[in-house]
Design a protein around this motif. Structure first.
Motif, PDB file in Angstrom:
ATOM      1  N   ARG A 188      48.300 -18.000 -16.972  1.00 42.12           N
ATOM      2  CA  ARG A 188      49.194 -17.081 -18.176  1.00 42.12           C
ATOM      3  C   ARG A 188      48.599 -15.829 -18.110  1.00 42.12           C
ATOM      4  O   ARG A 188      47.289 -15.292 -18.152  1.00 42.12           O
ATOM      5  CB  ARG A 188      48.602 -17.935 -19.515  1.00 42.12           C
ATOM      6  CG  ARG A 188      49.546 -17.318 -20.679  1.00 42.12           C
ATOM      7  CD  ARG A 188      49.490 -18.277 -21.834  1.00 42.12           C
ATOM      8  NE  ARG A 188      48.262 -18.762 -22.479  1.00 42.12           N
ATOM      9  CZ  ARG A 188      47.221 -18.121 -23.073  1.00 42.12           C
ATOM     10  NH1 ARG A 188      47.812 -16.926 -23.626  1.00 42.12           N
ATOM     11  NH2 ARG A 188      46.346 -18.535 -23.475  1.00 42.12           N
ATOM     12  N   ARG A 189      49.743 -14.856 -18.400  1.00 43.49           N
ATOM     13  CA  ARG A 189      49.537 -13.479 -18.118  1.00 43.49           C
ATOM     14  C   ARG A 189      48.266 -12.823 -18.822  1.00 43.49           C
ATOM     15  O   ARG A 189      47.267 -12.023 -18.332  1.00 43.49           O
ATOM     16  CB  ARG A 189      50.840 -12.685 -18.586  1.00 43.49           C
ATOM     17  CG  ARG A 189      50.731 -11.143 -18.340  1.00 43.49           C
ATOM     18  CD  ARG A 189      51.133 -11.033 -16.821  1.00 43.49           C
ATOM     19  NE  ARG A 189      50.867  -9.432 -16.567  1.00 43.49           N
ATOM     20  CZ  ARG A 189      49.515  -9.187 -16.125  1.00 43.49           C
ATOM     21  NH1 ARG A 189      48.498  -9.877 -16.134  1.00 43.49           N
ATOM     22  NH2 ARG A 189      49.522  -7.892 -15.646  1.00 43.49           N
ATOM     23  N   GLU A 190      47.988 -13.127 -20.152  1.00 48.26           N
ATOM     24  CA  GLU A 190      47.193 -12.641 -21.083  1.00 48.26           C
ATOM     25  C   GLU A 190      45.591 -13.017 -20.182  1.00 48.26           C
ATOM     26  O   GLU A 190      44.632 -12.140 -20.702  1.00 48.26           O
ATOM     27  CB  GLU A 190      47.063 -13.022 -22.288  1.00 48.26           C
ATOM     28  CG  GLU A 190      48.488 -12.706 -22.933  1.00 48.26           C
ATOM     29  CD  GLU A 190      49.460 -13.810 -22.777  1.00 48.26           C
ATOM     30  OE1 GLU A 190      49.346 -14.819 -23.272  1.00 48.26           O
ATOM     31  OE2 GLU A 190      50.602 -13.474 -22.068  1.00 48.26           O
ATOM     32  N   LEU A 191      45.443 -13.890 -19.580  1.00 47.12           N
ATOM     33  CA  LEU A 191      44.313 -14.526 -19.320  1.00 47.12           C
ATOM     34  C   LEU A 191      43.604 -13.920 -17.853  1.00 47.12           C
ATOM     35  O   LEU A 191      42.610 -13.844 -17.760  1.00 47.12           O
ATOM     36  CB  LEU A 191      44.250 -16.061 -19.008  1.00 47.12           C
ATOM     37  CG  LEU A 191      44.428 -16.875 -20.247  1.00 47.12           C
ATOM     38  CD1 LEU A 191      44.608 -18.209 -20.058  1.00 47.12           C
ATOM     39  CD2 LEU A 191      43.026 -16.611 -21.131  1.00 47.12           C
ATOM     40  N   ILE A 192      44.805 -13.362 -17.179  1.00 44.47           N
ATOM     41  CA  ILE A 192      44.414 -13.096 -15.773  1.00 44.47           C
ATOM     42  C   ILE A 192      43.295 -12.115 -15.675  1.00 44.47           C
ATOM     43  O   ILE A 192      42.312 -12.367 -14.705  1.00 44.47           O
ATOM     44  CB  ILE A 192      45.716 -12.468 -15.008  1.00 44.47           C
ATOM     45  CG1 ILE A 192      46.628 -13.668 -14.987  1.00 44.47           C
ATOM     46  CG2 ILE A 192      45.279 -11.835 -13.724  1.00 44.47           C
ATOM     47  CD1 ILE A 192      48.010 -13.092 -14.425  1.00 44.47           C
ATOM     48  N   GLU A 193      43.288 -11.017 -16.174  1.00 46.63           N
ATOM     49  CA  GLU A 193      42.296 -10.084 -16.016  1.00 46.63           C
ATOM     50  C   GLU A 193      40.901 -10.337 -16.676  1.00 46.63           C
ATOM     51  O   GLU A 193      39.906  -9.716 -16.378  1.00 46.63           O
ATOM     52  CB  GLU A 193      42.834  -8.425 -16.373  1.00 46.63           C
ATOM     53  CG  GLU A 193      43.890  -8.048 -15.434  1.00 46.63           C
ATOM     54  CD  GLU A 193      44.175  -6.645 -15.872  1.00 46.63           C
ATOM     55  OE1 GLU A 193      43.836  -5.671 -15.693  1.00 46.63           O
ATOM     56  OE2 GLU A 193      45.365  -6.657 -16.692  1.00 46.63           O
ATOM     57  N   SER A 194      40.954 -11.320 -17.610  1.00 38.68           N
ATOM     58  CA  SER A 194      39.475 -11.570 -17.988  1.00 38.68           C
ATOM     59  C   SER A 194      38.878 -12.677 -17.330  1.00 38.68           C
ATOM     60  O   SER A 194      37.775 -13.152 -17.628  1.00 38.68           O
ATOM     61  CB  SER A 194      40.018 -12.487 -19.416  1.00 38.68           C
ATOM     62  OG  SER A 194      40.524 -13.823 -19.059  1.00 38.68           O
ATOM     63  N   LEU A 195      39.508 -13.031 -16.092  1.00 42.37           N
ATOM     64  CA  LEU A 195      38.699 -14.007 -15.118  1.00 42.37           C
ATOM     65  C   LEU A 195      38.457 -13.372 -13.836  1.00 42.37           C
ATOM     66  O   LEU A 195      39.374 -12.942 -13.249  1.00 42.37           O
ATOM     67  CB  LEU A 195      39.755 -15.264 -14.867  1.00 42.37           C
ATOM     68  CG  LEU A 195      40.111 -16.206 -16.143  1.00 42.37           C
ATOM     69  CD1 LEU A 195      41.199 -16.866 -15.739  1.00 42.37           C
ATOM     70  CD2 LEU A 195      38.838 -16.907 -16.556  1.00 42.37           C
ATOM     71  N   SER A 196      37.291 -13.228 -13.771  1.00 39.34           N
ATOM     72  CA  SER A 196      36.629 -12.598 -12.021  1.00 39.34           C
ATOM     73  C   SER A 196      35.853 -13.825 -11.392  1.00 39.34           C
ATOM     74  O   SER A 196      34.701 -13.885 -11.503  1.00 39.34           O
ATOM     75  CB  SER A 196      35.752 -11.301 -12.597  1.00 39.34           C
ATOM     76  OG  SER A 196      36.841 -10.626 -13.208  1.00 39.34           O
ATOM     77  N   PRO A 197      36.755 -14.435 -10.786  1.00 41.00           N
ATOM     78  CA  PRO A 197      35.787 -15.499  -9.615  1.00 41.00           C
ATOM     79  C   PRO A 197      34.867 -14.857  -8.528  1.00 41.00           C
ATOM     80  O   PRO A 197      35.271 -13.543  -8.260  1.00 41.00           O
ATOM     81  CB  PRO A 197      36.997 -16.101  -9.162  1.00 41.00           C
ATOM     82  CG  PRO A 197      38.173 -15.229  -9.149  1.00 41.00           C
ATOM     83  CD  PRO A 197      37.996 -14.351 -10.324  1.00 41.00           C
ATOM     84  N   THR A 198      33.807 -15.562  -8.443  1.00 46.44           N
ATOM     85  CA  THR A 198      33.069 -15.019  -7.271  1.00 46.44           C
ATOM     86  C   THR A 198      33.733 -15.474  -5.944  1.00 46.44           C
ATOM     87  O   THR A 198      33.161 -15.026  -4.799  1.00 46.44           O
ATOM     88  CB  THR A 198      31.697 -15.443  -7.495  1.00 46.44           C
ATOM     89  OG1 THR A 198      31.452 -16.641  -7.256  1.00 46.44           O
ATOM     90  CG2 THR A 198      30.998 -14.710  -8.679  1.00 46.44           C
ATOM     91  N   ILE A 199      34.645 -16.283  -6.182  1.00 43.03           N
ATOM     92  CA  ILE A 199      35.396 -16.711  -4.936  1.00 43.03           C
ATOM     93  C   ILE A 199      36.406 -15.740  -4.630  1.00 43.03           C
ATOM     94  O   ILE A 199      37.365 -15.730  -5.569  1.00 43.03           O
ATOM     95  CB  ILE A 199      35.955 -18.006  -5.071  1.00 43.03           C
ATOM     96  CG1 ILE A 199      34.866 -19.267  -5.141  1.00 43.03           C
ATOM     97  CG2 ILE A 199      36.945 -18.547  -4.056  1.00 43.03           C
ATOM     98  CD1 ILE A 199      35.357 -20.663  -5.781  1.00 43.03           C
TER      99      ILE A 199
END
Ligand SMILES: Cc1ncc(COP(=O)(O)O)c(C=O)c1O
Length: 344
Positions: A188-199
């Motif tokens: 979902r668009r609004e979530l994308i930039e809040s998630l920063s995987p180390t993968i």
């Protein structure tokens, strides 16, 4: 495949051609689920889509629980279990007669729940989750929903916005009639930039062709969840199947699968074969109980059927290319082998 091979052999600029096909596929798949292309990552498996999200969730701020049913596909359980070392607490919900009612989710999801992985249709018994009710419960308590459409995507229209799920993953191998080795992750668009995987990878960066080894700058779109160089042959293989299904019309596909599944379940009931799948199922998967599932599967394969087993269940599924003759032939084969089936 021939088109891909041709481009590999003759193209003056194969990478440009391949990335064009790759971006086209992203757009086409986004349309297929009613998302925007920026919300779709192309991945090499469902697991490759689930992993970066699981890895990006912090399990802090009082939200460390992951609640899922025991009927999830193994990779879903295992990827979230692997997050235990990062503080996740995993709670599995027990099935009740091959279903997991929304009330079971309601009793388990609370203000400590970070995410609810949810299979659309269970691989083990064909049970269809009550996604609307469960998503509503999860969201009302501030938890996210990770929807796994692998056992259903390609059998009916799907609208991730209407379903209101936060994440959706699928692969093309099953009802999308494509190859193994390619899948899609919707975020979902609004979530994308809040998630920063180390993968991460160079292909996940804002500017892929900046070639800045010393700079980590993830893309502000779902591409930030992608691995390295894409599986290009699979991009070429996945696209025509999407076009084929769209050409038939997903409502028509769904109607045909429902018609065949109902006839099959009714026929199995007349033969008094015990089913793990509810009688009300609209498909695509029906799982019947066998006294010796590997032996039953071997007999069916001998007669030309493509079926598989999971534990004591023999799995049957129909797609738009099947017809009622296929259903009748399957029922005849079952009737000839009732000694290996569990009867009611
Ligand atoms: C519900 C579900 N999720 C995921 C997968 C496959 O995951 P992966 O693409 O990582 O192999 C399957 C495969 O059968 C499945 O049934």
């Amino acid at each position: 495949m021939l088109k891909y091979a041709e481009s590999w052999r003759t193209s003056k600029n194969p990478w440009e051609d391949w990335i064009g096909a790759y971006e086209d596929l992203r757009g086409e798949f986004a349309r297929f689920i009613n998302a925007q292309p920026e919300e779709v990552a192309i991945v090499t498996s469902a697991s490759a889509g689930i992993n970066p999200i699981a890895n990006a969730i912090a399990f802090d701020g009082g939200r460390d629980k992951v609640v899922m049913s025991e009927y999830e596909f193994p990779t879903m359980g295992q990827i979230w279990l692997a997050q235990q070392s990062r503080g996740a607490k995993i709670q599995f919900l027990d099935g009740v007669n091959n279903t997991v009612p929304a009330e079971c989710y309601a009793a388990a999801i609370d203000e400590q729940t970070a995410i609810v992985p949810l299979t659309q249709v269970s691989f083990i018994n064909g049970y269809r989750s009550d996604v609307a009710a469960i998503t509503k419960i999860a969201h009302s308590r501030g938890a996210l929903v990770f929807f796994d459409g692998f056992q259903d995507c390609g059998t009916r229209p799907i609208d991730v916005k209407a379903l209101d799920v936060d994440f959706f993953v699928t692969g093309t191998l099953k009802y999308l009639l494509g190859p193994p080795g390619i899948g899609f992750l919707y975020v979902r668009r609004e979530l994308i930039e809040s998630l920063s995987p180390t993968i991460t990878s160079w292909m996940a960066q804002r500017d892929v062709f900046a070639y800045k080894t010393k700079c980590l700058d993830p893309a502000p779109v779902a591409r930030r969840f992608e691995g390295g160089s894409p599986s290009i042959p699979n991009v070429y293989l996945a696209r025509p199947a999407l076009d084929l299904l769209n050409g038939i019309g997903m409502q028509n596909v769904a109607a045909q699968i429902e018609r065949l599944t109902r006839a099959f379940i009714e026929g199995a009931r007349d033969l008094r074969i015990k089913s793990k799948t509810p009688a009300s199922s609209v498909g695509p998967l029906t799982v019947l109980c066998s006294k010796d599932a590997p032996a039953m599967t071997a007999r069916l394969i001998e007669r030309g059927f493509v079926v598989s087993t999971r534990h004591d269940g023999v799995r049957f599924s129909f797609h738009v290319y099947n017809n009622l003759d296929d259903v009748r032939a399957t029922l005849r084969a079952l009737e000839d082998n009732l000694d290996l089936m569990v009867r009611t």
